[in-house]
Design an enzyme around this catalytic site. Sequence first.
Site, mmCIF file in Angstrom:
data_model
loop_
_atom_site.group_PDB
_atom_site.id
_atom_site.type_symbol
_atom_site.label_atom_id
_atom_site.label_comp_id
_atom_site.label_asym_id
_atom_site.label_seq_id
_atom_site.Cartn_x
_atom_site.Cartn_y
_atom_site.Cartn_z
ATOM 1 C CB ALA A 100 -0.969 -0.012 1.176
ATOM 2 N N GLY A 104 0.680 1.080 -4.967
ATOM 3 C CA GLY A 104 -0.419 0.195 -4.556
ATOM 4 C C GLY A 104 -1.708 0.960 -4.306
ATOM 5 C CG HIS A 266 10.643 -1.324 -16.193
ATOM 6 N ND1 HIS A 266 10.124 -0.254 -16.865
ATOM 7 C CD2 HIS A 266 10.554 -1.004 -14.872
ATOM 8 C CE1 HIS A 266 9.736 0.673 -15.996
ATOM 9 N NE2 HIS A 266 10.001 0.241 -14.787
HETATM 10 C C1 LAC Z 1 9.557 3.441 -12.913
HETATM 11 C C2 LAC Z 1 9.511 2.404 -11.838
HETATM 12 C C3 LAC Z 1 8.157 2.305 -11.285
HETATM 13 O O1 LAC Z 1 9.898 3.101 -14.046
HETATM 14 O O2 LAC Z 1 9.933 1.174 -12.297
HETATM 15 O O3 LAC Z 1 9.216 4.581 -12.625
#
Ligand code: LAC
Length: 398
Positions: A100, A104, A266
């Site tokens: 949270a 979240g 990512h």
């Molecule tokens: C971002 C984190 C949430 O890319 O991975 O901002």
Amino acid sequence: MSVITARDVEQAKGELVVSSRDVVTPLARERARDLGVALRVGGAHAPAAQAPKVELARQRARSEPAKPEVALPPSAALYRRGAPLPAHVAARPRVAVVGAGHVGASTAQRLAELDRFDAVTLVDVVPGLAAGIALDLWHGAALRGFDTRIEGSDDLGAIAGAAYLVVTAGKPRQPGMSRTDLTNVNAEIIRTVGAAVRAKAPDAVVVVVTNPLEEMTHLMGEVTGFPAERVLGMAGVLDASRFRSLVALTGVARPAEISAHALGSHGPEMVIPLSHASVRGEPLERLLDTATLGAIVERTRDSGAEVVKLLQKGSAYFSPAESAARMIRAMVTGDPEVLDVCVRTRGAYGTVDTRLGLPARLGPTGLVAIEELALRPNELAALRGAAERIAERIRALG
Ligand code: LAC
């Protein structure tokens, strides 16, 4: 003359005015009895086809105070006849959000506002935190017009029965912390959460948001033992959205008119294939020069860090929450839109078998299919390279 159906009854609030020339179906009458909707004959001279709805709108405007837009329980009559239930009265699933923090809490808010769930359960180890946020969000339900209950708990057992789970629990990177330090701390958290998911929500589809994304998605898959279709990672939806929004800053189009994919990792191995970036079907490469596009790709890749630097404390949360909620929405609604999702590759695009951001279609039970885009040789090579490096990092996880 118009035909008054059960659906008209379901949309009525307390009373439905029909013309004496209208035909009310037996199912509509039965539904009216079930829901306590009075069928009143009136307005015989009004244009017949529109009479009920126009009158209904007037009644709504008159009624004080306005009744909240509540989702009605399914009717026994409908079950008896085996008629398909309208989406808003069909049995609604539960979704749980673990962690949270800002991501979240915002995800729980977005999910509740969709009004497609019976309940959103928010869980955090900090006593009172999830319950406080849940209550605060629920206090706005009358204004936002949703009827999804929001519950908060400090007990992971509260995820029991959830059909969908978003896992945001984890520590953000602290100053001086290496990537490996972060991985070790969050791996412990994912192991704990994963064990609870396996025990309490064995049929759930899990969306992992915790970083480092590909490693944590892999670990969640290992700990739960769930089929790969039910363990997904959120990153490409966010990265593609960041790219589209940044492209829109050039003035070529509005963000939503821009199409693009963000694949790979990512992080440094993010692959944004310009062969599939367009504005209303027109290739972006015809609208912006190479240098501008290259700079936007770079800025997209560093967007997480850019936000962290500005905030000074914590990391991005509005757009990550929006992205996680979009994935859940696609599953719940069966939206056929292609989203970039961290999935198990199983050799797709000629990559090693690992977790990688790829275009995918989602459905009610998770991944439906990986979408095969025709990529240029350099894009394909970058994607395969990303998969190799992610696989190495996953091996290092042990
Ligand atoms: C971002 C984190 C949430 O890319 O991975 O901002």
